[in-house]
Design a protein around this motif. Sequence first.
Motif: not given
Length: 495
Positions: A150-173
């Motif tokens: 979700g777009a309300n996810a904590q930033v650490a989850i986005e960091k996981f995606a960036r650091y470990f080469d995974v595309e993050a798809k945010l579902v709008p709230v």
Amino acid sequence: MEIRTILIESLSLIDAVNSNQDTGVNASAAYQLIHDEVELDGSPSLNFASFVHTWMPDEALKLVVENIAKFVLLFYSDQDEYPATMQIHSRCISMLSHLWKAPKGSHVIGTATGGSSEAIMLGGLAMKKAWVERRKAAGKDYYHPNVIMGANAQVAIEKFARYFDVEAKLVPVTEEGGYYVDENTIGVFIILGSTYTGGFEDVQEMNDFLDKYEAETGISIPSMVLDAASGGFVAPFVYPGYKWGFDVPRVHSINTSGHKFGLTYVGLGWILWKDESLLHKDLIFELHYLGSTEQSYTLNFSRPSAPILEADLANARLLSRALEESGWYKCLSNIHIPYKKSSITGAIGSVIGDPSGRVDEDKAAFYQRGLPVVAFRFSDEFKQNYPHVQQSWIQNLLRQKQWIVPNYNMPPNVEKVEVLRIVVRESMNPDIIERVAADILEITEQLTKTDSGVFQMQLAFSSSNLSPNTIEHEIGKFKAESDAPREQQTYSRIC
């Protein structure tokens, strides 16, 4: 003590440091310099911005001091040298597995971490490794993984995606319906306690959604990582009938933060996998160290072993009602809103413990689920009557009264909405709640009677001992912060 005297003493200490560059400064002078500097920080007891716990009983503090020298916690190093600490760790894993409803017969595996951020990255890595292995076995491309959140996810989850080469798809709230998953989706992150409003995402509903998707497409997304950084120590106690944990089939791992509603000082998180088969073997390292063989599956090796709710929610409801009854504020958090009558008989009654279905309105189960968080904004009526008043002024004026209450934008798709947020922790009793509510309403009332928040800043500083230049500087900073555009920053792609 006069300001001049304080300055002379401070300068003397600095001179002492500078004059001892070869031999070093003595311990008492170094202590005094650092002590005086950190005294400028905000008071933890008045910090409503943070989820991090800021108080522990004297007995717990004593244990911290006694064990602060053991920089070895759990599955990192020196396990053989500190067996008692390892036994406590194992008991904690066992207690958490029962608390989070692990199925009977499952072989739960887990570890302590430095916090929920490290834990969520381990959960994501395990999910990615399992997906890569499935794709390799099927002879398919495994170079384009993505993850849903979700777009309300904590930033650490986005960091996981960036650091470990995974595309993050945010579902709008506010988005409803639609499939965002595909064959490259390694899994879904579910949030049990939004950092914006404290609300819980529906874990069972997401599980059912993925069941439906698999039935329609034949593509299986077996793994959900439940980010229960705050909710993991709230939901089991105040919503015992809510289905959210390992009893939901697709929930493979759960992470939480011990230093939030786990009531410890900062430096402790946990992650558990429902079964040891779900922790990929590539993430388990064998250490041949200090004469023994140990296993490690954390991102860090060494850290201290020291850091091994109903009332909160009641206080949060008290504050929510006080703000909304003023007519000036609208709460976006929902923990003070009762379920509809059709929803609070039978099942809810049995959750509370009354087989007749009678509901106790003092119980959290009577209300919508969430963390003890109050997220609020100006009401539409207030904004219409007082369009000159900026909500950011409330944050700055509360800060002059020592309260730390952040004002920020909501996540993408609703980023134009600004909210103030108060996290109600165990150390915040009804008296403190009453004081902060009174200050919020007093400041708001004063702002309705003036054309500028700058006047309020001048009023707040009028009783201080600060110099005119310092006051002018602070007011200038206030103006700049109030006028600055506020934009939501995200590193992920919006679905």
